[in-house]
Design a protein around this motif. Structure first.
Motif, mmCIF file in Angstrom:
data_model
loop_
_atom_site.group_PDB
_atom_site.id
_atom_site.type_symbol
_atom_site.label_atom_id
_atom_site.label_comp_id
_atom_site.label_asym_id
_atom_site.label_seq_id
_atom_site.Cartn_x
_atom_site.Cartn_y
_atom_site.Cartn_z
ATOM 1 N N LEU A 53 22.886 77.728 32.919
ATOM 2 C CA LEU A 53 21.654 77.101 33.397
ATOM 3 C C LEU A 53 21.177 77.692 34.718
ATOM 4 O O LEU A 53 20.002 78.057 34.862
ATOM 5 N N GLU A 54 22.066 77.818 35.671
ATOM 6 C CA GLU A 54 21.674 78.280 37.000
ATOM 7 C C GLU A 54 21.141 79.704 36.964
ATOM 8 O O GLU A 54 20.121 80.016 37.591
ATOM 9 N N HIS A 55 21.812 80.579 36.216
ATOM 10 C CA HIS A 55 21.354 81.975 36.116
ATOM 11 C C HIS A 55 19.983 82.049 35.442
ATOM 12 O O HIS A 55 19.095 82.780 35.895
ATOM 13 N N GLY A 56 19.823 81.293 34.364
ATOM 14 C CA GLY A 56 18.555 81.325 33.643
ATOM 15 C C GLY A 56 17.390 80.863 34.493
ATOM 16 O O GLY A 56 16.329 81.486 34.510
ATOM 17 N N ILE A 57 17.591 79.774 35.211
ATOM 18 C CA ILE A 57 16.508 79.249 36.049
ATOM 19 C C ILE A 57 16.196 80.204 37.196
ATOM 20 O O ILE A 57 15.027 80.477 37.495
ATOM 21 N N LYS A 58 17.222 80.736 37.828
ATOM 22 C CA LYS A 58 17.038 81.624 38.973
ATOM 23 C C LYS A 58 16.232 82.866 38.614
ATOM 24 O O LYS A 58 15.475 83.392 39.445
ATOM 25 N N ASN A 59 16.349 83.331 37.383
ATOM 26 C CA ASN A 59 15.759 84.616 36.994
ATOM 27 C C ASN A 59 14.536 84.493 36.084
ATOM 28 O O ASN A 59 14.120 85.481 35.481
ATOM 29 N N SER A 60 13.957 83.298 35.988
ATOM 30 C CA SER A 60 12.849 83.091 35.055
ATOM 31 C C SER A 60 11.573 82.644 35.759
ATOM 32 O O SER A 60 11.611 81.974 36.787
ATOM 33 N N ASP A 61 10.453 83.029 35.167
ATOM 34 C CA ASP A 61 9.157 82.545 35.621
ATOM 35 C C ASP A 61 8.823 81.201 34.972
ATOM 36 O O ASP A 61 8.164 80.353 35.572
ATOM 37 N N LEU A 62 9.260 81.041 33.738
ATOM 38 C CA LEU A 62 8.973 79.829 32.963
ATOM 39 C C LEU A 62 10.267 79.325 32.345
ATOM 40 O O LEU A 62 11.022 80.095 31.752
ATOM 41 N N ILE A 63 10.517 78.025 32.487
ATOM 42 C CA ILE A 63 11.679 77.387 31.881
ATOM 43 C C ILE A 63 11.184 76.357 30.881
ATOM 44 O O ILE A 63 10.351 75.498 31.215
ATOM 45 N N VAL A 83 14.066 75.007 41.014
ATOM 46 C CA VAL A 83 12.933 75.928 40.900
ATOM 47 C C VAL A 83 12.185 76.076 42.219
ATOM 48 O O VAL A 83 12.248 75.213 43.094
ATOM 49 N N SER A 84 11.458 77.184 42.311
ATOM 50 C CA SER A 84 10.614 77.444 43.478
ATOM 51 C C SER A 84 9.183 77.025 43.170
ATOM 52 O O SER A 84 8.866 76.609 42.049
ATOM 53 N N ASP A 85 8.299 77.209 44.142
ATOM 54 C CA ASP A 85 6.890 76.866 43.951
ATOM 55 C C ASP A 85 6.138 77.917 43.137
ATOM 56 O O ASP A 85 4.930 77.777 42.913
ATOM 57 N N GLN A 86 6.847 78.953 42.714
ATOM 58 C CA GLN A 86 6.234 79.978 41.863
ATOM 59 C C GLN A 86 6.700 79.869 40.406
ATOM 60 O O GLN A 86 6.247 80.629 39.557
ATOM 61 N N GLN A 87 7.583 78.961 40.123
ATOM 62 C CA GLN A 87 8.104 78.814 38.769
ATOM 63 C C GLN A 87 7.486 77.602 38.079
ATOM 64 O O GLN A 87 7.025 76.674 38.722
ATOM 65 N N THR A 88 7.495 77.652 36.740
ATOM 66 C CA THR A 88 6.922 76.580 35.931
ATOM 67 C C THR A 88 7.976 76.055 34.961
ATOM 68 O O THR A 88 8.744 76.831 34.389
ATOM 69 N N VAL A 89 7.981 74.749 34.788
ATOM 70 C CA VAL A 89 8.886 74.096 33.840
ATOM 71 C C VAL A 89 8.044 73.310 32.842
ATOM 72 O O VAL A 89 7.090 72.627 33.224
ATOM 73 N N MET A 90 8.380 73.413 31.571
ATOM 74 C CA MET A 90 7.719 72.616 30.538
ATOM 75 C C MET A 90 8.772 72.109 29.568
ATOM 76 O O MET A 90 9.873 72.663 29.491
ATOM 77 N N ASP A 91 8.440 71.040 28.854
ATOM 78 C CA ASP A 91 9.361 70.554 27.826
ATOM 79 C C ASP A 91 8.643 70.614 26.487
ATOM 80 O O ASP A 91 7.488 71.027 26.399
ATOM 81 N N ALA A 92 9.337 70.190 25.438
ATOM 82 C CA ALA A 92 8.743 70.181 24.099
ATOM 83 C C ALA A 92 9.139 68.904 23.369
ATOM 84 O O ALA A 92 9.279 68.887 22.157
#
Length: 280
Positions: A53-63, A83-92
């Motif tokens: 989880l940590e690696h994926g979030i750290k290296n992604s623009d969209l989660i 996440v930072s203020d440049q990353q986006t999170v969405m669910d489904a």
């Protein structure tokens, strides 16, 4: 974009395939507690790497959280913590109010966009993923005013890439509507399957006599409890309201037959036929 998909099953896998096809994603990380899902997703080229989880979030623009709604509700605050203020999170997820409320006071709430792709099957796992699954279906974005404009724009790009028609809705309204058009259908299917299994002991007879109508009606009964129990739990009050109305309707049919009131039975069926003008 680099994308992390948490939950590389039917929904997450299908989204990954389509987003890669549309060149929205140039690298996709898969995050899943089920190691077999990661292996299958790698073999099928749904993801490029399986990571924690940590690696994926750290290296992604969209989660993207594509996991059961109870798990999403618990995990989402921890994801937003990272996440930072440049990353986006969405669910489904298929329910929205519980998930939205879980992060309503989170300092990074604006980085999250609540999304529900109105599609699914009774199957699960990455081997069931299909790139064209979402084409022509509704893609619902909830409480868009609570999301940052750039985060919302990214999710809108994703919805367009999935070839869905976009709908904006309040999370509470969404849960009421889905209780009527999705959740009750699954309960009805489970109940019908249990009725037949209880009364018809000859499984071979069921198989031999099952018509297309019966098969399509009980298809949803093949859906897995690990997904649907959390949905019913999170949307309990709405589902109960719809279930009470559904039971009332069943009683009308039962009463018409008991009293041999076939005119009323015809009225009930004729009234139901009005759905033809809505669902074409």
């Amino acid at each position: 974009m680099k994308i992390s998909i948490i939950g590389v099953g039917l929904i997450g896998g299908s989204m990954a395939l389509k987003l890669r096809e549309k060149n929205i994603a140039n690298f996709i990380y898969g995050i899943d507690n089920n190691t077999q899902h990661i292996s299958d997703a790698l073999e099928l080229k749904i993801i490029d790497a399986g990571v924690d989880l940590e690696h994926g979030i750290k290296n992604s623009d969209l989660i993207i959280l594509a996991i059961p709604v109870d798990a999403a509700r618990k995990l989402l605050p921890s994801v937003l913590d990272l996440v930072s203020d440049q990353q986006t999170v969405m669910d489904a997820g298929s329910t929205k109010a519980g998930i939205v409320n879980a992060v309503k006071d989170h300092p990074k709430r604006s980085r999250f966009v609540a999304f529900h792709p109105m599609w699914g099957t009774e199957n699960n796992g990455p081997k069931s993923a299909i790139a064209e699954s979402f084409s022509g279906k509704a893609g619902v974005i909830c409480n868009k005013e609570e999301s940052a404009e750039d985060a919302l724009n990214i999710v809108e790009q994703v919805v367009n890439a999935l070839d869905m028609h976009m709908i904006y809705m309040d999370a509470e309204d969404h849960d009421v509507h889905t209780a009527y058009i999705s959740h009750i259908s699954h309960i009805t299917s489970y109940a019908l399957a249990n009725t037949v299994l209880e009364k018809e002991r000859e499984e071979e007879t069921i198989f031999q006599l099952a018509s297309s109508g019966f098969s399509s009606t009980v298809r949803l009964a093949k859906s897995h409890p690990e997904m649907w129990v959390p949905i019913f739990k999170q949307n309990k009050e709405n589902v109960l309201d719809v279930l009470n109305e559904h039971i009332s309707q069943l009683r009308k049919f039962k009463s018409a037959l008991e009293k041999e009131n076939y005119e009323y039975l015809e009225e009930l069926i004729t009234n139901a036929n009005r759905i033809r003008g809505i669902l074409r």
